[in-house]
Design a protein around this motif. Structure first.
Motif, short mmCIF file in Angstrom:
data_model
loop_
_atom_site.label_atom_id
_atom_site.label_comp_id
_atom_site.label_asym_id
_atom_site.label_seq_id
_atom_site.Cartn_x
_atom_site.Cartn_y
_atom_site.Cartn_z
N ARG A 94 0.84 -1.19 0.00
CA ARG A 94 0.00 0.00 0.00
C ARG A 94 0.88 1.24 0.00
N ARG A 95 0.23 2.39 -0.19
CA ARG A 95 0.94 3.65 -0.19
C ARG A 95 0.21 4.65 0.69
N GLY A 96 0.91 5.73 1.00
CA GLY A 96 0.26 6.83 1.72
C GLY A 96 0.38 6.72 3.22
N THR A 97 -0.24 7.68 3.87
CA THR A 97 -0.15 7.76 5.33
C THR A 97 -0.97 6.67 5.99
N LEU A 98 -0.62 6.39 7.22
CA LEU A 98 -1.34 5.39 8.01
C LEU A 98 -2.15 6.05 9.11
N TRP A 99 -1.81 7.31 9.42
CA TRP A 99 -2.35 7.96 10.61
C TRP A 99 -3.44 8.97 10.31
N GLU A 100 -4.30 9.17 11.28
CA GLU A 100 -5.38 10.15 11.19
C GLU A 100 -4.87 11.48 11.73
N GLY A 101 -4.26 12.28 10.88
CA GLY A 101 -3.80 13.60 11.28
C GLY A 101 -2.71 13.56 12.33
N ARG A 102 -2.65 14.61 13.14
CA ARG A 102 -1.60 14.76 14.14
C ARG A 102 -1.89 13.91 15.37
N PHE A 103 -0.84 13.48 16.04
CA PHE A 103 -1.05 12.78 17.31
C PHE A 103 -1.58 13.77 18.35
N LYS A 104 -2.23 13.26 19.36
CA LYS A 104 -2.78 14.07 20.44
C LYS A 104 -2.02 13.76 21.72
N SER A 105 -1.88 14.75 22.59
CA SER A 105 -1.14 14.52 23.83
C SER A 105 -1.65 15.39 24.95
N ALA A 106 -1.58 14.87 26.15
CA ALA A 106 -1.91 15.60 27.38
C ALA A 106 -0.73 15.48 28.33
N VAL A 107 -0.48 16.52 29.12
CA VAL A 107 0.55 16.47 30.15
C VAL A 107 -0.12 16.17 31.48
N LEU A 108 0.44 15.24 32.24
CA LEU A 108 -0.20 14.73 33.45
C LEU A 108 0.58 15.06 34.70
N GLU A 109 -0.15 15.38 35.75
CA GLU A 109 0.44 15.40 37.08
C GLU A 109 0.79 13.96 37.44
N PRO A 110 1.92 13.70 38.12
CA PRO A 110 2.34 12.32 38.38
C PRO A 110 1.30 11.44 39.06
N ARG A 111 0.40 12.03 39.85
CA ARG A 111 -0.61 11.19 40.52
C ARG A 111 -1.57 10.54 39.54
N TYR A 112 -1.54 10.95 38.28
CA TYR A 112 -2.39 10.34 37.27
C TYR A 112 -1.73 9.14 36.60
N LEU A 113 -0.52 8.80 37.01
CA LEU A 113 0.16 7.64 36.42
C LEU A 113 -0.70 6.39 36.54
N LEU A 114 -1.13 6.05 37.75
CA LEU A 114 -1.89 4.82 37.95
C LEU A 114 -3.26 4.87 37.26
N PRO A 115 -4.02 5.97 37.38
CA PRO A 115 -5.29 6.02 36.64
C PRO A 115 -5.12 5.86 35.13
N VAL A 116 -4.08 6.46 34.55
CA VAL A 116 -3.91 6.34 33.11
C VAL A 116 -3.44 4.94 32.72
N LEU A 117 -2.58 4.33 33.51
CA LEU A 117 -2.22 2.94 33.23
C LEU A 117 -3.43 2.03 33.37
N THR A 118 -4.29 2.32 34.33
CA THR A 118 -5.54 1.56 34.46
C THR A 118 -6.43 1.79 33.25
N TYR A 119 -6.48 3.02 32.79
CA TYR A 119 -7.21 3.35 31.56
C TYR A 119 -6.71 2.49 30.41
N PHE A 120 -5.39 2.36 30.30
CA PHE A 120 -4.80 1.53 29.25
C PHE A 120 -5.21 0.07 29.41
N ASP A 121 -5.08 -0.43 30.63
CA ASP A 121 -5.29 -1.86 30.86
C ASP A 121 -6.75 -2.29 30.74
#
Length: 230
Positions: A94-121
């Motif tokens: 195939r050819r062309g891009t694989l992604w839907e536009g720009r990546f998105k990102s948020a900066v987190l206070e460290p206490r959100y480490l566990l909630p975000v890992l839980t979000y992932f899991d």
């Protein structure tokens, strides 16, 4: 309205989201998932970005990372795009891009480490992939739950606070994943990464704002000010 620059602040925890273009698959088989993770770690090493967690689904992925410089995260994502898209396009003719536009990102206070890992899991389950977090292979659940060790994962200092021993930390982690997140937690994590906001208390955001020229929080809703003719 002009788009805000993506968040990338040196030394801070970032939640990153990227989707396949038009909902298309970015990983189709086991070989693809393995190649994708190799590409992530290779790019992360090249751009000095610590990878703390991930979940990769067929059509999108989430990362939890800390870049050492403001250029680290964009560099990682660009390198990932170059290497993995080249692999994927070659394999599937195939050819062309694989992604839907720009990546998105948020900066987190460290206490959100566990909630975000839980979000992932729990993310794969929310998408109908497996009955439990342990059923899904393409996340960092096995590493943090003690099922296996991935030496490529960089342990964030916030994780050490879960307990004084590996067993205690793993037990605390497993309990958090078992409990899951409520709708408010899910909403704030999702809104932050999609909107590109900082996620933390007022003091954290105010301090972070000193390191960024762009707005870090969503504008409060309200009616526009009345215009008075002079």
């Amino acid at each position: 309205m002009a788009r805000l620059p993506r968040l990338s602040i040196a030394g801070h925890l970032h939640h990153v989201l990227q989707r396949g273009a038009h909902g298309q698959a970015v990983c189709r088989d086991t070989e693809d998932f393995e190649a994708f993770l190799t590409a992530i770690y290779t790019a992360a090493e090249a751009y000095n970005v610590a990878v703390h967690g991930y979940v990769v689904l067929a059509d999108h992925f989430h990362l939890l990372v800390t870049p050492a410089s403001a250029e680290g995260l964009p560099g990682l994502m660009q390198a990932l795009g170059r290497s993995y898209v080249r692999y994927f396009n070659s394999k599937y003719d195939r050819r062309g891009t694989l992604w839907e536009g720009r990546f998105k990102s948020a900066v987190l206070e460290p206490r959100y480490l566990l909630p975000v890992l839980t979000y992932f899991d729990t993310h794969a389950m929310r998408h109908g992939e497996g009955a439990t977090s342990a059923d899904y292979a393409w996340s960092t659940h096995a590493h943090y739950s003690g099922a296996r060790v991935d030496k490529r994962i960089a342990t964030h200092p916030a994780y050490w606070g879960l307990g004084n021993t590996p067993f205690a930390r793993e037990a605390q982690y497993q309990a958090a994943v078992q409990e899951g997140l409520n709708s408010v937690q899910l909403g704030e994590i999702t809104d932050a990464v999609i909107g590109g906001w900082a996620l933390g208390d007022a003091a954290f955001v105010a301090d972070l704002q000193k390191s960024s020229a762009r707005r870090l929080t969503k504008k409060a809703p309200g009616r526009p000010a009345l215009r008075v003719n002079s």
